[in-house]
Design a protein around this motif. Structure first.
Motif, PDB file in Angstrom:
ATOM      1  N   ARG A   1      45.912  18.285  45.649  1.00 42.09           N
ATOM      2  CA  ARG A   1      44.881  19.106  44.990  1.00 42.09           C
ATOM      3  C   ARG A   1      45.359  20.558  44.861  1.00 42.09           C
ATOM      4  NH1 ARG A   1      39.641  18.289  44.063  1.00 42.09           N
ATOM      5  NH2 ARG A   1      39.488  16.545  45.520  1.00 42.09           N
ATOM      6  N   ALA A   2      45.951  21.088  45.914  1.00 42.06           N
ATOM      7  CA  ALA A   2      46.451  22.469  45.868  1.00 42.06           C
ATOM      8  C   ALA A   2      47.556  22.615  44.823  1.00 42.06           C
ATOM      9  CB  ALA A   2      46.959  22.886  47.250  1.00 42.06           C
ATOM     10  N   ALA A   3      48.437  21.616  44.730  1.00 39.07           N
ATOM     11  CA  ALA A   3      49.508  21.651  43.729  1.00 39.07           C
ATOM     12  C   ALA A   3      48.931  21.559  42.317  1.00 39.07           C
ATOM     13  CB  ALA A   3      50.507  20.520  43.980  1.00 39.07           C
ATOM     14  N   VAL A   4      47.898  20.737  42.136  1.00 40.96           N
ATOM     15  CA  VAL A   4      47.247  20.617  40.830  1.00 40.96           C
ATOM     16  C   VAL A   4      46.596  21.947  40.457  1.00 40.96           C
ATOM     17  CG1 VAL A   4      45.257  19.573  39.656  1.00 40.96           C
ATOM     18  CG2 VAL A   4      46.928  18.120  40.830  1.00 40.96           C
ATOM     19  N   ASP A   5      45.967  22.611  41.432  1.00 41.84           N
ATOM     20  CA  ASP A   5      45.321  23.896  41.166  1.00 41.84           C
ATOM     21  C   ASP A   5      46.338  24.954  40.720  1.00 41.84           C
ATOM     22  OD1 ASP A   5      42.839  22.858  41.751  1.00 41.84           O
ATOM     23  OD2 ASP A   5      42.776  23.663  43.794  1.00 41.84           O
ATOM     24  N   ARG A   6      47.581  24.835  41.196  1.00 41.41           N
ATOM     25  CA  ARG A   6      48.632  25.791  40.817  1.00 41.41           C
ATOM     26  C   ARG A   6      49.320  25.412  39.501  1.00 41.41           C
ATOM     27  NH1 ARG A   6      49.688  25.084  46.346  1.00 41.41           N
ATOM     28  NH2 ARG A   6      51.407  23.672  45.864  1.00 41.41           N
ATOM     29  N   ALA A   7      49.179  24.164  39.094  1.00 37.60           N
ATOM     30  CA  ALA A   7      49.885  23.673  37.905  1.00 37.60           C
ATOM     31  C   ALA A   7      49.207  24.138  36.622  1.00 37.60           C
ATOM     32  CB  ALA A   7      49.953  22.143  37.940  1.00 37.60           C
ATOM     33  N   PRO A   8      50.012  24.408  35.608  1.00 41.86           N
ATOM     34  CA  PRO A   8      49.453  24.810  34.304  1.00 41.86           C
ATOM     35  C   PRO A   8      48.962  23.579  33.528  1.00 41.86           C
ATOM     36  CG  PRO A   8      51.845  24.788  34.199  1.00 41.86           C
ATOM     37  CD  PRO A   8      51.467  24.442  35.611  1.00 41.86           C
ATOM     38  N   LEU A   9      47.696  23.211  33.749  1.00 37.10           N
ATOM     39  CA  LEU A   9      47.132  22.043  33.072  1.00 37.10           C
ATOM     40  C   LEU A   9      46.360  22.455  31.829  1.00 37.10           C
ATOM     41  CD1 LEU A   9      45.682  19.961  36.050  1.00 37.10           C
ATOM     42  CD2 LEU A   9      47.863  19.658  34.880  1.00 37.10           C
TER      43      LEU A   9
ATOM     44  N   HIS B   1      49.654   9.618  35.535  1.00 37.79           N
ATOM     45  CA  HIS B   1      49.808   9.526  34.082  1.00 37.79           C
ATOM     46  C   HIS B   1      49.212  10.741  33.373  1.00 37.79           C
ATOM     47  CE1 HIS B   1      51.799   5.721  33.965  1.00 37.79           C
ATOM     48  NE2 HIS B   1      50.867   5.161  34.715  1.00 37.79           N
ATOM     49  N   LEU B   2      48.077  11.219  33.849  1.00 34.90           N
ATOM     50  CA  LEU B   2      47.480  12.415  33.250  1.00 34.90           C
ATOM     51  C   LEU B   2      48.399  13.624  33.409  1.00 34.90           C
ATOM     52  CD1 LEU B   2      43.783  11.997  34.435  1.00 34.90           C
ATOM     53  CD2 LEU B   2      44.551  12.087  32.045  1.00 34.90           C
ATOM     54  N   LEU B   3      48.941  13.797  34.614  1.00 32.58           N
ATOM     55  CA  LEU B   3      49.832  14.928  34.866  1.00 32.58           C
ATOM     56  C   LEU B   3      51.113  14.811  34.049  1.00 32.58           C
ATOM     57  CD1 LEU B   3      49.398  15.275  38.732  1.00 32.58           C
ATOM     58  CD2 LEU B   3      48.458  16.788  36.959  1.00 32.58           C
ATOM     59  N   SER B   4      51.615  13.597  33.959  1.00 30.59           N
ATOM     60  CA  SER B   4      52.845  13.362  33.195  1.00 30.59           C
ATOM     61  C   SER B   4      52.628  13.633  31.710  1.00 30.59           C
ATOM     62  CB  SER B   4      53.307  11.926  33.417  1.00 30.59           C
ATOM     63  OG  SER B   4      54.473  11.668  32.679  1.00 30.59           O
ATOM     64  N   SER B   5      51.528  13.116  31.165  1.00 32.06           N
ATOM     65  CA  SER B   5      51.264  13.305  29.739  1.00 32.06           C
ATOM     66  C   SER B   5      51.006  14.769  29.394  1.00 32.06           C
ATOM     67  CB  SER B   5      50.083  12.445  29.292  1.00 32.06           C
ATOM     68  OG  SER B   5      48.885  12.906  29.874  1.00 32.06           O
ATOM     69  N   ALA B   6      50.516  15.539  30.358  1.00 32.32           N
ATOM     70  CA  ALA B   6      50.263  16.959  30.132  1.00 32.32           C
ATOM     71  C   ALA B   6      51.512  17.813  30.352  1.00 32.32           C
ATOM     72  CB  ALA B   6      49.147  17.438  31.055  1.00 32.32           C
ATOM     73  N   GLY B   7      52.604  17.187  30.789  1.00 31.60           N
ATOM     74  CA  GLY B   7      53.831  17.927  31.063  1.00 31.60           C
ATOM     75  C   GLY B   7      53.813  18.664  32.383  1.00 31.60           C
ATOM     76  N   ALA B   8      52.787  18.432  33.190  1.00 29.98           N
ATOM     77  CA  ALA B   8      52.639  19.172  34.447  1.00 29.98           C
ATOM     78  C   ALA B   8      53.671  18.763  35.488  1.00 29.98           C
ATOM     79  CB  ALA B   8      51.237  18.977  35.014  1.00 29.98           C
ATOM     80  N   LEU B   9      54.108  17.507  35.471  1.00 33.27           N
ATOM     81  CA  LEU B   9      55.105  17.077  36.461  1.00 33.27           C
ATOM     82  C   LEU B   9      56.407  17.835  36.274  1.00 33.27           C
ATOM     83  CD1 LEU B   9      54.542  13.215  36.611  1.00 33.27           C
ATOM     84  CD2 LEU B   9      53.848  14.940  38.273  1.00 33.27           C
ATOM     85  N   VAL B  10      56.787  18.050  35.039  1.00 33.28           N
ATOM     86  CA  VAL B  10      58.010  18.793  34.756  1.00 33.28           C
ATOM     87  C   VAL B  10      57.806  20.265  35.102  1.00 33.28           C
ATOM     88  CG1 VAL B  10      59.588  19.525  32.934  1.00 33.28           C
ATOM     89  CG2 VAL B  10      58.749  17.174  32.981  1.00 33.28           C
ATOM     90  N   ALA B  11      56.669  20.819  34.724  1.00 35.97           N
ATOM     91  CA  ALA B  11      56.406  22.240  34.944  1.00 35.97           C
ATOM     92  C   ALA B  11      56.253  22.581  36.428  1.00 35.97           C
ATOM     93  CB  ALA B  11      55.151  22.663  34.183  1.00 35.97           C
ATOM     94  N   ALA B  12      55.582  21.714  37.182  1.00 31.13           N
ATOM     95  CA  ALA B  12      55.311  22.010  38.596  1.00 31.13           C
ATOM     96  C   ALA B  12      56.407  21.506  39.521  1.00 31.13           C
ATOM     97  CB  ALA B  12      53.972  21.420  39.002  1.00 31.13           C
ATOM     98  N   GLY B  13      57.199  20.556  39.065  1.00 32.92           N
ATOM     99  CA  GLY B  13      58.317  20.054  39.867  1.00 32.92           C
ATOM    100  C   GLY B  13      57.880  19.417  41.159  1.00 32.92           C
ATOM    101  N   THR B  14      58.588  19.762  42.238  1.00 31.20           N
ATOM    102  CA  THR B  14      58.370  19.100  43.521  1.00 31.20           C
ATOM    103  C   THR B  14      57.008  19.377  44.120  1.00 31.20           C
ATOM    104  OG1 THR B  14      59.426  20.918  44.698  1.00 31.20           O
ATOM    105  CG2 THR B  14      60.828  19.052  44.084  1.00 31.20           C
ATOM    106  N   GLY B  15      56.326  20.425  43.678  1.00 33.02           N
ATOM    107  CA  GLY B  15      54.994  20.717  44.200  1.00 33.02           C
ATOM    108  C   GLY B  15      54.036  19.563  43.989  1.00 33.02           C
ATOM    109  N   LEU B  16      54.162  18.881  42.872  1.00 30.91           N
ATOM    110  CA  LEU B  16      53.330  17.709  42.584  1.00 30.91           C
ATOM    111  C   LEU B  16      54.015  16.418  43.020  1.00 30.91           C
ATOM    112  CD1 LEU B  16      51.989  18.651  39.044  1.00 30.91           C
ATOM    113  CD2 LEU B  16      50.619  18.359  41.110  1.00 30.91           C
ATOM    114  N   ILE B  17      55.305  16.341  42.817  1.00 29.02           N
ATOM    115  CA  ILE B  17      56.024  15.095  43.097  1.00 29.02           C
ATOM    116  C   ILE B  17      56.027  14.768  44.587  1.00 29.02           C
ATOM    117  CG2 ILE B  17      58.279  13.963  42.979  1.00 29.02           C
ATOM    118  CD1 ILE B  17      58.657  15.381  40.275  1.00 29.02           C
ATOM    119  N   GLY B  18      56.112  15.779  45.434  1.00 27.41           N
ATOM    120  CA  GLY B  18      56.124  15.540  46.884  1.00 27.41           C
ATOM    121  C   GLY B  18      54.900  14.790  47.374  1.00 27.41           C
TER     122      GLY B  18
END
Length: 130
Positions: A45-53, A91-108
């Motif tokens: 949740r904290a990583a999502v809050d920091r991610a540019p969604l 899938h939502l994060l991936s389709s929004a490009g957030a996984l690439v933008a946030a990197g390990t913050g979300l992937i971890g």
């Protein structure tokens, strides 16, 4: 005699020489890396809050995280329900490009939660490319 014990994920595992009797059941809540599942959902949740969604995706991701948090707070979380919600979040994060933008913050946290799910987490790990 030698035993070779492979990967053991999920649940409580006892390797016993001889007989074992368990009264009252056994429970385990830690993930493979030793962190509590609720803690991992909080990290996600904290990583999502920091991610540019994108504004269209953010409420849906947060709604799934709310439901995910409720599920893992139960004494016996339904792993299939957790897997479904975590798959949707991934899938939502991936389709929004957030996984690439946030990197390990979300992937971890996503990969740690997928590891806790055992075989149910396989598709999530595959989507993450780990």
């Amino acid at each position: 005699m030698v035993f070779h014990i492979g990967s053991q994920q999920g649940g409580v595992i006892n390797n016993v020489a001889g007989d074992q009797t368990v009264h009252g059941g056994q429970r385990g809540r830690l993930t493979a890396d030793g962190r509590d599942v609720r803690e991992l959902v909080g990290e996600l949740r904290a990583a999502v809050d920091r991610a540019p969604l994108p504004p269209a995706v953010a409420p849906e991701v947060r709604s799934e995280l709310d439901a995910l948090d409720t599920e893992v707070a139960r004494p016996e979380p339904d792993r299939e329900a957790v897997a479904g919600r975590l798959t949707r979040v991934t899938h939502l994060l991936s389709s929004a490009g957030a996984l690439v933008a946030a990197g390990t913050g979300l992937i971890g946290p996503l990969s740690a939660l997928a590891g806790w799910l055992g075989t149910l987490g396989g598709p999530i790990l595959q989507a993450l490319g780990v």
